[in-house]
Scaffold this motif. Structure first.
Motif, PDB file in Angstrom:
ATOM      1  N   SER A  80      18.693   5.932  -2.132  1.00 28.29           N
ATOM      2  CA  SER A  80      17.674   6.918  -1.764  1.00 28.29           C
ATOM      3  C   SER A  80      16.289   6.460  -2.192  1.00 28.29           C
ATOM      4  O   SER A  80      15.298   6.735  -1.503  1.00 28.29           O
ATOM      5  CB  SER A  80      17.999   8.274  -2.393  1.00 28.29           C
ATOM      6  OG  SER A  80      19.190   8.806  -1.857  1.00 28.29           O
ATOM      7  N   THR A 118      23.182  20.393   6.574  1.00 25.44           N
ATOM      8  CA  THR A 118      23.796  19.302   5.823  1.00 25.44           C
ATOM      9  C   THR A 118      24.136  19.778   4.421  1.00 25.44           C
ATOM     10  O   THR A 118      24.022  20.972   4.098  1.00 25.44           O
ATOM     11  CB  THR A 118      22.881  18.072   5.794  1.00 25.44           C
ATOM     12  OG1 THR A 118      23.614  16.946   5.284  1.00 25.44           O
ATOM     13  CG2 THR A 118      21.645  18.301   4.937  1.00 25.44           C
ATOM     14  N   SER A 119      24.576  18.857   3.574  1.00 22.47           N
ATOM     15  CA  SER A 119      24.916  19.179   2.187  1.00 22.47           C
ATOM     16  C   SER A 119      24.631  17.948   1.337  1.00 22.47           C
ATOM     17  O   SER A 119      24.187  16.916   1.841  1.00 22.47           O
ATOM     18  CB  SER A 119      26.393  19.574   2.092  1.00 22.47           C
ATOM     19  OG  SER A 119      27.224  18.453   2.352  1.00 22.47           O
ATOM     20  N   HIS A 120      24.905  18.049   0.045  1.00 22.21           N
ATOM     21  CA  HIS A 120      24.696  16.912  -0.855  1.00 22.21           C
ATOM     22  C   HIS A 120      25.908  15.980  -0.820  1.00 22.21           C
ATOM     23  O   HIS A 120      26.548  15.696  -1.830  1.00 22.21           O
ATOM     24  CB  HIS A 120      24.409  17.404  -2.264  1.00 22.21           C
ATOM     25  CG  HIS A 120      23.049  18.004  -2.409  1.00 22.21           C
ATOM     26  ND1 HIS A 120      22.760  19.291  -2.019  1.00 22.21           N
ATOM     27  CD2 HIS A 120      21.887  17.474  -2.872  1.00 22.21           C
ATOM     28  CE1 HIS A 120      21.480  19.536  -2.247  1.00 22.21           C
ATOM     29  NE2 HIS A 120      20.931  18.462  -2.755  1.00 22.21           N
ATOM     30  N   TRP A 124      21.580  11.867   2.123  1.00 24.16           N
ATOM     31  CA  TRP A 124      20.791  12.804   2.923  1.00 24.16           C
ATOM     32  C   TRP A 124      19.386  12.283   3.189  1.00 24.16           C
ATOM     33  O   TRP A 124      18.714  12.778   4.104  1.00 24.16           O
ATOM     34  CB  TRP A 124      20.751  14.173   2.246  1.00 24.16           C
ATOM     35  CG  TRP A 124      20.387  14.150   0.799  1.00 24.16           C
ATOM     36  CD1 TRP A 124      19.144  14.278   0.245  1.00 24.16           C
ATOM     37  CD2 TRP A 124      21.292  13.962  -0.298  1.00 24.16           C
ATOM     38  NE1 TRP A 124      19.218  14.185  -1.121  1.00 24.16           N
ATOM     39  CE2 TRP A 124      20.523  13.990  -1.482  1.00 24.16           C
ATOM     40  CE3 TRP A 124      22.678  13.784  -0.367  1.00 24.16           C
ATOM     41  CZ2 TRP A 124      21.103  13.845  -2.738  1.00 24.16           C
ATOM     42  CZ3 TRP A 124      23.231  13.621  -1.628  1.00 24.16           C
ATOM     43  CH2 TRP A 124      22.461  13.656  -2.799  1.00 24.16           C
ATOM     44  N   LEU A 127      19.907  10.308   6.281  1.00 25.36           N
ATOM     45  CA  LEU A 127      20.169  11.320   7.307  1.00 25.36           C
ATOM     46  C   LEU A 127      18.869  11.962   7.785  1.00 25.36           C
ATOM     47  O   LEU A 127      18.699  12.231   8.976  1.00 25.36           O
ATOM     48  CB  LEU A 127      21.101  12.388   6.752  1.00 25.36           C
ATOM     49  CG  LEU A 127      21.473  13.507   7.724  1.00 25.36           C
ATOM     50  CD1 LEU A 127      22.349  12.967   8.850  1.00 25.36           C
ATOM     51  CD2 LEU A 127      22.183  14.644   6.991  1.00 25.36           C
ATOM     52  N   ASN A 128      17.959  12.201   6.863  1.00 26.15           N
ATOM     53  CA  ASN A 128      16.668  12.785   7.226  1.00 26.15           C
ATOM     54  C   ASN A 128      15.972  11.939   8.284  1.00 26.15           C
ATOM     55  O   ASN A 128      15.481  12.462   9.300  1.00 26.15           O
ATOM     56  CB  ASN A 128      15.791  12.904   5.974  1.00 26.15           C
ATOM     57  CG  ASN A 128      14.371  13.345   6.286  1.00 26.15           C
ATOM     58  OD1 ASN A 128      14.140  14.506   6.588  1.00 26.15           O
ATOM     59  ND2 ASN A 128      13.425  12.424   6.212  1.00 26.15           N
ATOM     60  N   TYR A 141      13.169  21.605   1.876  1.00 25.39           N
ATOM     61  CA  TYR A 141      13.579  20.878   0.665  1.00 25.39           C
ATOM     62  C   TYR A 141      13.050  21.565  -0.587  1.00 25.39           C
ATOM     63  O   TYR A 141      12.125  22.386  -0.520  1.00 25.39           O
ATOM     64  CB  TYR A 141      13.067  19.430   0.716  1.00 25.39           C
ATOM     65  CG  TYR A 141      11.597  19.279   0.343  1.00 25.39           C
ATOM     66  CD1 TYR A 141      11.217  18.697  -0.859  1.00 25.39           C
ATOM     67  CD2 TYR A 141      10.589  19.737   1.187  1.00 25.39           C
ATOM     68  CE1 TYR A 141       9.880  18.568  -1.214  1.00 25.39           C
ATOM     69  CE2 TYR A 141       9.251  19.605   0.848  1.00 25.39           C
ATOM     70  CZ  TYR A 141       8.901  19.017  -0.354  1.00 25.39           C
ATOM     71  OH  TYR A 141       7.573  18.905  -0.703  1.00 25.39           O
ATOM     72  N   PRO A 188      19.605  21.894   3.804  1.00 25.63           N
ATOM     73  CA  PRO A 188      20.820  21.675   3.009  1.00 25.63           C
ATOM     74  C   PRO A 188      21.449  23.031   2.702  1.00 25.63           C
ATOM     75  O   PRO A 188      20.774  23.936   2.195  1.00 25.63           O
ATOM     76  CB  PRO A 188      20.299  20.986   1.749  1.00 25.63           C
ATOM     77  CG  PRO A 188      18.872  21.448   1.625  1.00 25.63           C
ATOM     78  CD  PRO A 188      18.378  21.670   3.021  1.00 25.63           C
ATOM     79  N   HIS A 229      25.972  14.678   8.654  1.00 23.29           N
ATOM     80  CA  HIS A 229      26.149  13.976   7.383  1.00 23.29           C
ATOM     81  C   HIS A 229      26.068  12.472   7.623  1.00 23.29           C
ATOM     82  O   HIS A 229      26.555  11.983   8.649  1.00 23.29           O
ATOM     83  CB  HIS A 229      27.496  14.312   6.745  1.00 23.29           C
ATOM     84  CG  HIS A 229      27.569  15.694   6.186  1.00 23.29           C
ATOM     85  ND1 HIS A 229      28.143  16.749   6.873  1.00 23.29           N
ATOM     86  CD2 HIS A 229      27.118  16.211   5.015  1.00 23.29           C
ATOM     87  CE1 HIS A 229      28.050  17.846   6.146  1.00 23.29           C
ATOM     88  NE2 HIS A 229      27.442  17.550   5.004  1.00 23.29           N
TER      89      HIS A 229
END
Length: 295
Positions: A80, A118-120, A124, A127-128, A141, A188, A229
């Motif tokens: 990330s 989405t989720s953690h 992510w 994914l963004n 966010y 999220p 995801h």
């Protein structure tokens, strides 16, 4: 002092992002291995979460999953950091497989608002970039505490012409307005809300307080939901993005039914890729009445 801390963090991220991809991954895995090997808060929280969510595992299987999870969390952190610094296309080049893109394309063509959910799980941040390459959504966010880091993320997360909205009253209103006018947003779904903003619903052998914000926007088919995801491939070469239409239950007029349906989809992906979930997050701080706190 805060300005100095922010400058040091941002400077470190920029230096880190200059490393080769495989080195970034190895450093992340090493960081995660150290989190597993040495006593620390992340290991404690992750171990508690896994024991509650996967009570069927014996001690040895629990430790194996804990180790894999912390190593994947380490990889997610270092990967990330690169996604925060690199040009968006460099992150997009790491998306090797896409499954279900037609679901998003159909939703965007419908004329209704689209809620990307989405989720953690997985990465992510990559994914963004993928989602923003398909449309120009508002990405919802929670801002980091350091102002310099928040400014960096705001800058990097809008490289593809999209917008961002912090989790404030103004940000929530901007997301709702965007959906109502037929635009797209990304949210999220698994951060723990306040007690008044969610319901306790089933999630991986336990009950998790889950937000009713997303289902509320879909209620009665006012907008369309799409789950997204970005999952890390086993060979470490990049990611597979999986997209899936929100189930019928999420459009229910009954809010608790809709929230439970949303939680069920997230659980399905977490069970399929258990080590890639952010188990070090205090996801279950609030418990149903009469149940002891976990942390």
């Amino acid at each position: 002092m805060e300005r100095l801390k922010g400058a040091l963090v941002v400077g470190s991220l920029r230096l880190f992002a200059r490393l080769p991809w495989r080195v970034v991954q190895r450093l992340g895995a090493t960081l995660g291995w150290l989190m597993w090997k040495l006593p620390n808060g992340s290991r404690t929280v992750a171990s508690i979460n896994l024991s509650k969510c996967f009570p069927e595992l014996d001690a040895a299987a629990h430790q194996r999953l804990l180790r894999r999870s912390l190593m994947d969390i380490g990889r997610t952190l270092t990967e990330s950091a690169c996604a925060w610094i690199w040009p968006a296309q460099r992150s997009l080049d790491l998306v090797r497989e896409v499954e279900g893109l037609e679901v998003l394309q159909a939703a965007l063509a419908s004329g209704k608002g689209v809620v990307g959910i989405t989720s953690h799980l997985g990465n992510w941040e990559v994914l963004n970039h993928f989602y923003c390459a398909q449309c120009q959504p508002i990405i919802f966010y929670r801002p980091p505490k350091l102002k310099a880091v928040d400014e960096l993320l705001r800058q990097q997360r809008v490289q593809l012409g999209n917008r961002v909205a912090a989790s404030t009253k103004e940000g929530i209103l901007s997301v709702i307005k965007e959906v109502r006018k037929g635009g797209a947003v990304g949210i999220p779904a698994d951060p723990e809300p306040s007690l008044s903003s969610g319901f306790f619903v089933p999630f991986c052998a336990t009950q998790a307080l889950t937000s009713k914000f997303v289902p509320g926007m879909l209620k009665g088919g006012k907008a369309l939901g799409v789950f997204l995801h970005a999952l890390r491939l086993d060979d470490g070469s990049g990611y597979k993005v999986i997209l899936e239409a929100a189930p019928e239950g999420m459009y229910s007029e009954d809010p608790q039914t809709a929230v439970a349906a949303m939680s069920g989809v997230i659980e399905k992906y977490v069970r399929a890729y258990p080590s890639q979930y952010m188990w070090s997050m205090k996801r279950f701080k609030k418990r149903p009445e009469g149940e002891k706190r976990w942390y």
